[in-house]
Design a protein around this motif. Structure first.
Motif, PDB file in Angstrom:
ATOM      1  N   LYS A   1       0.807  -1.212   0.000  1.00  0.00           N
ATOM      2  CA  LYS A   1       0.000   0.000   0.000  1.00  0.00           C
ATOM      3  C   LYS A   1       0.844   1.268   0.000  1.00  0.00           C
ATOM      4  CE  LYS A   1      -3.798   0.287   2.229  1.00  0.00           C
ATOM      5  NZ  LYS A   1      -4.858   0.325   3.268  1.00  0.00           N
ATOM      6  N   ASN A   2       2.122   1.159   0.378  1.00  0.00           N
ATOM      7  CA  ASN A   2       3.013   2.322   0.397  1.00  0.00           C
ATOM      8  C   ASN A   2       3.698   2.548  -0.938  1.00  0.00           C
ATOM      9  OD1 ASN A   2       2.479   2.852   3.161  1.00  0.00           O
ATOM     10  ND2 ASN A   2       3.922   1.204   3.729  1.00  0.00           N
ATOM     11  N   GLY A   3       3.459   1.642  -1.899  1.00  0.00           N
ATOM     12  CA  GLY A   3       4.057   1.813  -3.221  1.00  0.00           C
ATOM     13  C   GLY A   3       5.363   1.063  -3.400  1.00  0.00           C
ATOM     14  N   GLU A   4       5.825   0.332  -2.358  1.00  0.00           N
ATOM     15  CA  GLU A   4       7.059  -0.443  -2.517  1.00  0.00           C
ATOM     16  C   GLU A   4       6.764  -1.668  -3.377  1.00  0.00           C
ATOM     17  OE1 GLU A   4      10.256  -2.999   0.136  1.00  0.00           O
ATOM     18  OE2 GLU A   4       9.057  -1.436   1.106  1.00  0.00           O
ATOM     19  N   SER A   5       7.527  -1.826  -4.465  1.00  0.00           N
ATOM     20  CA  SER A   5       7.273  -2.877  -5.436  1.00  0.00           C
ATOM     21  C   SER A   5       8.445  -3.848  -5.492  1.00  0.00           C
ATOM     22  CB  SER A   5       7.040  -2.264  -6.822  1.00  0.00           C
ATOM     23  OG  SER A   5       6.851  -3.262  -7.791  1.00  0.00           O
TER      24      SER A   5
ATOM     25  N   TYR B   1       9.841  -7.003  -7.758  1.00  0.00           N
ATOM     26  CA  TYR B   1       9.634  -7.583  -9.070  1.00  0.00           C
ATOM     27  C   TYR B   1      10.176  -8.994  -9.150  1.00  0.00           C
ATOM     28  CZ  TYR B   1       8.397  -2.869 -10.540  1.00  0.00           C
ATOM     29  OH  TYR B   1       7.793  -1.658 -10.672  1.00  0.00           O
ATOM     30  N   ASP B   2       9.751  -9.713 -10.225  1.00  0.00           N
ATOM     31  CA  ASP B   2      10.173 -11.105 -10.391  1.00  0.00           C
ATOM     32  C   ASP B   2      11.667 -11.228 -10.643  1.00  0.00           C
ATOM     33  OD1 ASP B   2      10.496 -10.263 -13.051  1.00  0.00           O
ATOM     34  OD2 ASP B   2       8.565 -11.076 -13.662  1.00  0.00           O
ATOM     35  N   ASN B   3      12.311 -10.145 -11.105  1.00  0.00           N
ATOM     36  CA  ASN B   3      13.765 -10.191 -11.361  1.00  0.00           C
ATOM     37  C   ASN B   3      14.592  -9.779 -10.157  1.00  0.00           C
ATOM     38  OD1 ASN B   3      13.270  -7.479 -11.259  1.00  0.00           O
ATOM     39  ND2 ASN B   3      13.850  -7.041 -13.394  1.00  0.00           N
ATOM     40  N   GLY B   4      13.907  -9.552  -9.031  1.00  0.00           N
ATOM     41  CA  GLY B   4      14.604  -9.197  -7.808  1.00  0.00           C
ATOM     42  C   GLY B   4      14.697  -7.717  -7.546  1.00  0.00           C
ATOM     43  N   ALA B   5      14.314  -6.898  -8.519  1.00  0.00           N
ATOM     44  CA  ALA B   5      14.402  -5.450  -8.339  1.00  0.00           C
ATOM     45  C   ALA B   5      13.347  -4.975  -7.351  1.00  0.00           C
ATOM     46  CB  ALA B   5      14.219  -4.747  -9.684  1.00  0.00           C
ATOM     47  N   VAL B   6      13.705  -3.880  -6.645  1.00  0.00           N
ATOM     48  CA  VAL B   6      12.788  -3.260  -5.694  1.00  0.00           C
ATOM     49  C   VAL B   6      12.809  -1.753  -5.937  1.00  0.00           C
ATOM     50  CG1 VAL B   6      12.264  -2.832  -3.267  1.00  0.00           C
ATOM     51  CG2 VAL B   6      13.210  -5.047  -3.963  1.00  0.00           C
ATOM     52  N   LYS B   7      11.607  -1.163  -6.075  1.00  0.00           N
ATOM     53  CA  LYS B   7      11.546   0.289  -6.218  1.00  0.00           C
ATOM     54  C   LYS B   7      10.175   0.781  -5.762  1.00  0.00           C
ATOM     55  CE  LYS B   7      10.249   0.281 -11.109  1.00  0.00           C
ATOM     56  NZ  LYS B   7      10.609   0.794 -12.450  1.00  0.00           N
ATOM     57  N   ASN B   8      10.073   2.083  -5.597  1.00  0.00           N
ATOM     58  CA  ASN B   8       8.831   2.671  -5.124  1.00  0.00           C
ATOM     59  C   ASN B   8       8.068   3.266  -6.315  1.00  0.00           C
ATOM     60  OD1 ASN B   8       7.041   4.970  -3.956  1.00  0.00           O
ATOM     61  ND2 ASN B   8       7.643   3.753  -2.163  1.00  0.00           N
ATOM     62  N   VAL B   9       6.782   2.880  -6.432  1.00  0.00           N
ATOM     63  CA  VAL B   9       5.961   3.346  -7.559  1.00  0.00           C
ATOM     64  C   VAL B   9       4.719   4.074  -7.051  1.00  0.00           C
ATOM     65  CG1 VAL B   9       6.744   1.518  -9.118  1.00  0.00           C
ATOM     66  CG2 VAL B   9       4.746   1.123  -7.639  1.00  0.00           C
TER      67      VAL B   9
ATOM     68  N   GLN C   1      -8.573 -11.271   3.354  1.00  0.00           N
ATOM     69  CA  GLN C   1      -9.768 -12.050   3.673  1.00  0.00           C
ATOM     70  C   GLN C   1     -10.935 -11.179   4.099  1.00  0.00           C
ATOM     71  OE1 GLN C   1      -9.887 -15.342   3.180  1.00  0.00           O
ATOM     72  NE2 GLN C   1      -7.802 -15.140   2.358  1.00  0.00           N
ATOM     73  N   GLN C   2     -10.656  -9.982   4.576  1.00  0.00           N
ATOM     74  CA  GLN C   2     -11.713  -9.057   4.993  1.00  0.00           C
ATOM     75  C   GLN C   2     -12.140  -8.125   3.849  1.00  0.00           C
ATOM     76  OE1 GLN C   2      -8.867  -9.551   7.040  1.00  0.00           O
ATOM     77  NE2 GLN C   2     -10.159 -11.090   8.098  1.00  0.00           N
ATOM     78  N   LYS C   3     -11.705  -8.453   2.629  1.00  0.00           N
ATOM     79  CA  LYS C   3     -12.031  -7.682   1.436  1.00  0.00           C
ATOM     80  C   LYS C   3     -11.458  -6.265   1.483  1.00  0.00           C
ATOM     81  CE  LYS C   3     -14.399 -11.129  -0.147  1.00  0.00           C
ATOM     82  NZ  LYS C   3     -13.854 -11.944  -1.270  1.00  0.00           N
ATOM     83  N   GLU C   4     -10.370  -6.101   2.218  1.00  0.00           N
ATOM     84  CA  GLU C   4      -9.665  -4.832   2.262  1.00  0.00           C
ATOM     85  C   GLU C   4      -8.504  -4.879   1.281  1.00  0.00           C
ATOM     86  OE1 GLU C   4     -10.422  -2.136   3.936  1.00  0.00           O
ATOM     87  OE2 GLU C   4     -12.162  -3.023   4.959  1.00  0.00           O
ATOM     88  N   ILE C   5      -8.226  -3.751   0.616  1.00  0.00           N
ATOM     89  CA  ILE C   5      -7.106  -3.696  -0.333  1.00  0.00           C
ATOM     90  C   ILE C   5      -5.805  -3.592   0.451  1.00  0.00           C
ATOM     91  CG2 ILE C   5      -6.018  -2.366  -2.192  1.00  0.00           C
ATOM     92  CD1 ILE C   5      -8.791  -1.479  -3.053  1.00  0.00           C
ATOM     93  N   VAL C   6      -4.913  -4.537   0.217  1.00  0.00           N
ATOM     94  CA  VAL C   6      -3.628  -4.563   0.928  1.00  0.00           C
ATOM     95  C   VAL C   6      -2.467  -4.311  -0.021  1.00  0.00           C
ATOM     96  CG1 VAL C   6      -4.480  -6.077   2.741  1.00  0.00           C
ATOM     97  CG2 VAL C   6      -3.505  -7.079   0.682  1.00  0.00           C
ATOM     98  N   GLY C   7      -2.719  -4.242  -1.310  1.00  0.00           N
ATOM     99  CA  GLY C   7      -1.641  -4.019  -2.255  1.00  0.00           C
ATOM    100  C   GLY C   7      -2.121  -4.123  -3.679  1.00  0.00           C
ATOM    101  N   VAL C   8      -1.160  -4.198  -4.589  1.00  0.00           N
ATOM    102  CA  VAL C   8      -1.453  -4.257  -6.028  1.00  0.00           C
ATOM    103  C   VAL C   8      -0.507  -5.261  -6.661  1.00  0.00           C
ATOM    104  CG1 VAL C   8      -1.416  -2.963  -8.207  1.00  0.00           C
ATOM    105  CG2 VAL C   8      -2.259  -1.871  -6.112  1.00  0.00           C
ATOM    106  N   ILE C   9      -1.025  -5.998  -7.655  1.00  0.00           N
ATOM    107  CA  ILE C   9      -0.170  -6.867  -8.446  1.00  0.00           C
ATOM    108  C   ILE C   9      -0.332  -6.485  -9.907  1.00  0.00           C
ATOM    109  CG2 ILE C   9      -1.952  -8.683  -8.597  1.00  0.00           C
ATOM    110  CD1 ILE C   9       0.361 -10.716  -8.775  1.00  0.00           C
ATOM    111  N   GLY C  10       0.789  -6.440 -10.623  1.00  0.00           N
ATOM    112  CA  GLY C  10       0.714  -6.041 -12.019  1.00  0.00           C
ATOM    113  C   GLY C  10       1.919  -6.499 -12.798  1.00  0.00           C
ATOM    114  N   GLY C  11       1.833  -6.300 -14.105  1.00  0.00           N
ATOM    115  CA  GLY C  11       2.941  -6.655 -14.974  1.00  0.00           C
ATOM    116  C   GLY C  11       2.843  -5.894 -16.277  1.00  0.00           C
ATOM    117  N   SER C  12       3.946  -5.800 -16.986  1.00  0.00           N
ATOM    118  CA  SER C  12       3.933  -5.102 -18.273  1.00  0.00           C
ATOM    119  C   SER C  12       3.567  -6.080 -19.378  1.00  0.00           C
ATOM    120  CB  SER C  12       5.294  -4.458 -18.550  1.00  0.00           C
ATOM    121  OG  SER C  12       6.275  -5.448 -18.786  1.00  0.00           O
ATOM    122  N   TYR C  13       2.920  -5.543 -20.406  1.00  0.00           N
ATOM    123  CA  TYR C  13       2.428  -6.408 -21.484  1.00  0.00           C
ATOM    124  C   TYR C  13       2.588  -5.680 -22.812  1.00  0.00           C
ATOM    125  CZ  TYR C  13      -0.591  -9.685 -23.923  1.00  0.00           C
ATOM    126  OH  TYR C  13      -1.068 -10.631 -24.793  1.00  0.00           O
ATOM    127  N   ASP C  14       3.000  -6.416 -23.830  1.00  0.00           N
ATOM    128  CA  ASP C  14       3.159  -5.845 -25.160  1.00  0.00           C
ATOM    129  C   ASP C  14       1.860  -6.043 -25.943  1.00  0.00           C
ATOM    130  OD1 ASP C  14       3.953  -4.939 -27.614  1.00  0.00           O
ATOM    131  OD2 ASP C  14       5.107  -6.722 -28.132  1.00  0.00           O
TER     132      ASP C  14
END
Length: 499
Positions: free
Chosen positions: A120-124, A126-134, A173-186
């Motif tokens: 929820k703070n924007g810390e991401s 990634y599958d390649n091990g990278a970490v950054k804030n978005v 489980q309480q239907k609260e948003i705890v984060g985001v999952i995403g990926g880039s797509y061509d």
């Protein structure tokens, strides 16, 4: 007898006029038929060309709609896949080793790249091990609001390749948003997703924003001027591909997210562009195909033959129908002559008797009616002083006055000679019959005929239905008695029958 032959001669002349009119009508119908066949022959080739154009455009429009829906479904599958993964991830710490391994496998088995889990703070991570804030990224902020997100292109269009971010919220489980999952797509290479095998790949597909900005396109787009333009609208305006009115209409339709098509003209070549809203980010799916390519699969020779045959049959039906209508009209006129008194234009004696008898037989309301018998006073003297020509004018004036004085529901006619009969179906009360008789007498006295000698008046006898009788014969006899009573009293008036 002389009168009879004169009326017969008039009727014969009218019948000949009708037959002459009928012949002209038949001739006119035949001419219409010939002209119709000529028009059919000329329009045959025009119809074929127009039908091919319409069918071709419809096919392009339908294909564009179907392929747009396919793309929407494809993107929806990506959303649901990520949502399923998100449900699994939310059951433990977002950045645990199992979850990182899970998103690494997503890259191996899907077309998604740079898959990341974002708290929820924007810390991401990634599958390649990278970490950054978005946290400042728009797609992240939208996903945190509970929306599915397909981001705007992350970079300019290069060689037909465009990458976007697909992101969905992660719920606990309480239907609260705890984060985001995403990926880039061509989504740049559209021909791998949609419009595969349509028109053998000769058409071009591209996504644009509602403002006309090019988002992505497939490899079939070869027009460098088009790709280099600031927007589709500016390209259309610069190269006169669309008229100003059509261009303005297209802009309004895209803003309103409407679907449709336009016919384009570029370098003396015609093409169709069909468009359909993707309903994601207000993007529009467009498909452009040359008109010649869109139409080449149509063979309409057989259908044209069917059309020509159908037109011929239709023309024949029109001809027969016209003949029928003319003949029917002719027959109706003949029947009308048989029902109408030739001299006065009102009903003759036979028609009078039939219509009054039919009404009396079928009437169940027993509402008050009145039978008027009207004679021209001293008609023999009128003829002797003025001649039969003026005598006939008197009778014609009588017929006109009676026709104008009674309603269309009343039965008005000439019984023969100088005798007229009127049956009023709803007189309502006796006083109305008396008023009507006085009115008729006054109008008769006011008749003006050039060179007429003497005076004109009438005698009237009235019998009431059902008070005095319920059949034509009964009412006729009683009204006749009342009429003779009027004559015995000096004529020029009326008498109501009394028992």
């Amino acid at each position: 007898m002389v009168k009879y032959f004169k009326e017969k001669m008039v009727n014969d002349m009218k019948r000949k006029a009708i037959y002459k009119l009928s012949f002209k009508a038949y001739l006119k119908a035949m001419m219409i038929f010939i002209v119709f066949i000529m028009i059919c022959s000329i329009s045959f080739f025009f119809y074929i060309k127009k039908d091919i154009e319409n069918e071709s455009v419809n096919k392009v429009v339908v294909n564009t709609e179907k392929q747009t829906e396919s793309l929407k479904q494809y993107i929806d599958i990506q959303y649901r896949y990520l949502e399923g993964v998100g449900n699994h991830i939310s059951q433990q710490d977002l950045f645990c080793e199992d979850n990182i391994n899970l998103i690494h496998s997503i890259k191996e088995y899907t077309k998604l790249e740079n898959v990341g889990i974002i708290d929820k703070n924007g810390e991401s991570h990634y599958d390649n091990g990278a970490v950054k804030n978005v946290s400042q990224r728009e797609y992240f902020q939208e996903a945190l609001k509970g929306n599915r997100v397909l981001s705007a292109p992350l970079e300019s269009v290069i060689a037909g390749e465009t990458r976007v971010i697909i992101a969905v919220p992660i719920y606990d489980q309480q239907k609260e948003i705890v984060g985001v999952i995403g990926g880039s797509y061509d989504i740049g290479n559209l021909n791998k997703i949609v419009f595969r095998g349509i028109y053998d790949g000769k058409g071009s597909a591209f996504l644009v924003s509602k403002e006309g900005q090019l988002i992505t396109y497939n490899n079939a787009v070869k027009n460098k001027d088009f790709l280099a333009s600031e927007s589709i609208f500016s390209y259309f305006a610069e190269y006169n591909v669309l008229s100003p009115d059509d261009l303005q209409s297209l802009k309004q339709k895209w803003i309103k997210q409407e679907n449709g098509y336009m016919t384009l003209n570029y370098n003396n070549k015609t093409s169709y562009i069909a468009y359909y809203p993707l309903k994601i980010n207000d993007w529009i799916m467009c498909y452009n195909i040359d008109a010649d390519v869109a139409q080449e699969s149509y063979t309409f020779i057989i259908y044209a033959e069917y059309l020509l045959f159908a037109l011929f049959v239709f023309a024949l039906v029109i001809l027969l129908f016209t003949i029928y209508k003319v003949n029917n009209k002719h027959q109706k006129r003949l029947l009308e002559f048989a029902r109408i008194d030739a001299l006065t234009g009102i009903k003759n004696k036979e028609t009078l008797q039939n219509e009054i008898s039919t009404y009396l037989k079928n009437d169940s309301s027993q509402q008050l009616g009145a039978l008027f018998m009207i004679d021209v006073d001293n008609f023999k003297t009128v003829n002797d002083l003025n001649g039969r020509v003026i005598g006939d004018e008197v009778l014609k004036n009588f017929g006109s006055i009676l026709k104008e004085s009674f309603t269309i529901e009343d039965i008005v006619g000439r019984a023969g000679g100088d005798e007229f009969i009127v049956f009023v179906k709803d007189i309502q009360e006796h006083g109305n019959a008396i008023n009507k008789a006085q009115e008729i007498c006054q109008k008769i006295r006011n008749i003006e005929i050039d060179n007429f000698k003497g005076t004109i008046s009438c005698s009237i006898g009235i019998a009431f239905y059902p008070e005095h009788g319920t059949t034509f014969k009964d009412l006729y006899n009683l009204a006749d008695q009342a009429l003779y009573q009027t004559k015995n009293q000096g004529r020029n008036g009326y008498t109501c029958y009394t028992k």
